[in-house]
Design a protein around this motif. Structure first.
Motif, PDB file in Angstrom:
ATOM      1  N   UNK A  33       2.726  -5.520   0.307  1.00 48.95           N
ATOM      2  CA  UNK A  33       2.844  -5.545   1.766  1.00 48.95           C
ATOM      3  C   UNK A  33       1.809  -6.472   2.400  1.00 48.95           C
ATOM      4  N   UNK A  34       0.602  -6.505   1.832  1.00 52.91           N
ATOM      5  CA  UNK A  34      -0.425  -7.423   2.338  1.00 52.91           C
ATOM      6  C   UNK A  34       0.002  -8.869   2.108  1.00 52.91           C
ATOM      7  N   UNK A  35       0.596  -9.138   0.958  1.00 50.85           N
ATOM      8  CA  UNK A  35       1.059 -10.501   0.674  1.00 50.85           C
ATOM      9  C   UNK A  35       2.257 -10.890   1.537  1.00 50.85           C
ATOM     10  N   UNK A  41      -4.248  -0.863   4.803  1.00 46.30           N
ATOM     11  CA  UNK A  41      -5.367  -0.047   4.335  1.00 46.30           C
ATOM     12  C   UNK A  41      -4.842   0.894   3.262  1.00 46.30           C
ATOM     13  N   UNK A  42      -5.434   0.827   2.067  1.00 45.61           N
ATOM     14  CA  UNK A  42      -5.082   1.695   0.943  1.00 45.61           C
ATOM     15  C   UNK A  42      -6.138   2.789   0.850  1.00 45.61           C
ATOM     16  N   UNK A  43      -5.710   4.055   0.918  1.00 42.90           N
ATOM     17  CA  UNK A  43      -6.632   5.196   0.989  1.00 42.90           C
ATOM     18  C   UNK A  43      -6.361   6.155  -0.164  1.00 42.90           C
ATOM     19  N   UNK A  44      -7.397   6.482  -0.920  1.00 40.59           N
ATOM     20  CA  UNK A  44      -7.274   7.488  -1.975  1.00 40.59           C
ATOM     21  C   UNK A  44      -7.801   8.820  -1.460  1.00 40.59           C
ATOM     22  N   UNK A 137      -4.673  -1.387  11.567  1.00 41.16           N
ATOM     23  CA  UNK A 137      -3.838  -1.859  10.460  1.00 41.16           C
ATOM     24  C   UNK A 137      -2.355  -1.724  10.795  1.00 41.16           C
ATOM     25  N   UNK A 138      -1.560  -2.522  10.095  1.00 35.85           N
ATOM     26  CA  UNK A 138      -0.106  -2.437  10.249  1.00 35.85           C
ATOM     27  C   UNK A 138       0.476  -1.334   9.379  1.00 35.85           C
ATOM     28  N   UNK A 139      -0.189  -1.051   8.248  1.00 38.56           N
ATOM     29  CA  UNK A 139       0.324  -0.062   7.303  1.00 38.56           C
ATOM     30  C   UNK A 139      -0.833   0.682   6.650  1.00 38.56           C
ATOM     31  N   UNK A 140      -0.709   2.010   6.578  1.00 35.98           N
ATOM     32  CA  UNK A 140      -1.657   2.853   5.853  1.00 35.98           C
ATOM     33  C   UNK A 140      -0.930   3.425   4.645  1.00 35.98           C
TER      34      UNK A 140
END
Length: 332
Positions: A33-35, A41-44, A137-140
């Motif tokens: 998605x970033x590409x 934002x990737x959240x663990x 961010x556009x996507x979490x």
């Protein structure tokens, strides 16, 4: 399929049984998605964090750059508990007489290991991340803990919002009663200022305003999280599983629990599928896997299913994640 779903959402939760590849699928989805030009934002939220190992670099509680357009962070449950207890303790000290501060500290210490405390604290951090992240961010993309923990977590926003709303109503009634006493010319210290722990130079109005701000903030965050989780146009939950008996059964149960919590399950990702043309052993295993997937389709056949192959080596490091992201796109 998965990348198309992610492209149409603002928030994506990826969960399932431990060991099925949730972190790899989450990271590859976020990278793809970033590409594609989105800010991600990737959240663990898994206590056993794997983002740092996967990306080959330290990842902590503050966003760090993982790739162009992609940041990552790990929500630590223990840190979340300490921050949660600190905020709640400060609020309680505002509500209690100064000489009971020690009792408040004792209560907070005992609460540290109380059932549900870690989930409540982590939920507050997730709500905070969603609240702030939707602006930045556009996507979490949330890489969640194993099924049982995540199912409990998804059921909490409704309860926490109702609990905070109840606190607000009780606080308003208490403040109203104190105001009546003051307007009558009485001393409300026996019920109001003394009970609420007035500090030097801290007027009842200041104290009420501080407590109200804390409760308002929590109410806003939990309400917003509840709304996001219930909005299938903005949020989706993806269940990742392996074509094995226990992951299939656990995925069916997780789907039922999420549905009861009002969370939309948008798709299933079957990871690590055995090849059918790599020898008799793997071909036989694939036949067994297919029988388990038939059981899955019988119950959850209305959901789209994306299948990913068993790879010859572990996915680790940006180049391997890039290859896995391309595999996601090719298998869509």
């Amino acid at each position: 399929m998965l990348l198309e779903l992610a492209g149409n959402r603002r928030v994506l939760f990826i969960g399932g049984k431990g060991g099925v590849g949730k972190t790899t699928v989450s990271a590859a989805t976020a990278l793809a998605q970033a590409q594609a030009g989105r800010r991600v934002l990737l959240v663990s939220t898994d206590p056993a964090h794997n983002l740092g190992h996967l990306w080959g670099r330290p990842v902590g509680p503050r966003p760090v750059s993982l790739a162009e357009g992609l940041d990552g962070l790990e929500l630590d449950p223990q840190t979340a508990v300490e921050q949660h207890l600190s905020e709640v303790g400060a609020a309680l000290r505002k509500l209690m007489p100064a000489h009971l501060a020690g009792e408040v500290d004792k209560h907070m210490s005992l609460s540290r290991d109380a059932p549900g405390m870690h989930e409540a604290a982590l939920l507050e951090r997730i709500a905070e991340t969603v609240d702030n992240g939707l602006h930045d961010y556009d996507l979490l993309v949330f890489d969640t803990a194993p099924s049982g923990h995540t199912a409990r977590l998804m059921a909490l926003p409704e309860m926490m919002a109702a609990w905070t709303e109840g606190l607000m109503r009780r606080r308003e009634r208490s403040a109203g009663f104190g105001a009546v006493l003051r307007n009558l010319g009485g001393d409300d210290r026996g019920f109001g200022e003394s009970l609420l722990g007035r500090e030097p130079g801290d007027s009842p109005e200041d104290r009420d305003s501080q407590v109200r701000r804390l409760l308002d903030r929590r109410r806003h965050r939990f309400t917003q999280l509840r709304e996001v989780l219930g909005d299938a146009n903005r949020c989706a939950f993806i269940i990742v599983l392996a074509a094995e008996r226990l992951p299939v059964l656990e995925s069916i149960e997780l789907h039922a629990q999420l549905q009861r919590s009002g969370v939309d399950v948008a798709a299933l990702v079957v990871n690590k599928r055995s090849p059918a043309d790599a020898g008799a052993f793997l071909a036989e295993r694939r036949v067994q896997e297919e029988s388990y997937l038939d059981e899955l389709r019988l119950v959850l056949g209305h959901l789209p299913i994306q299948q990913l192959p068993l790879l010859a080596s572990d996915v680790q490091g940006p180049p391997a994640l890039q290859a896995f992201a391309e595999l996601l796109a090719a298998r869509s």
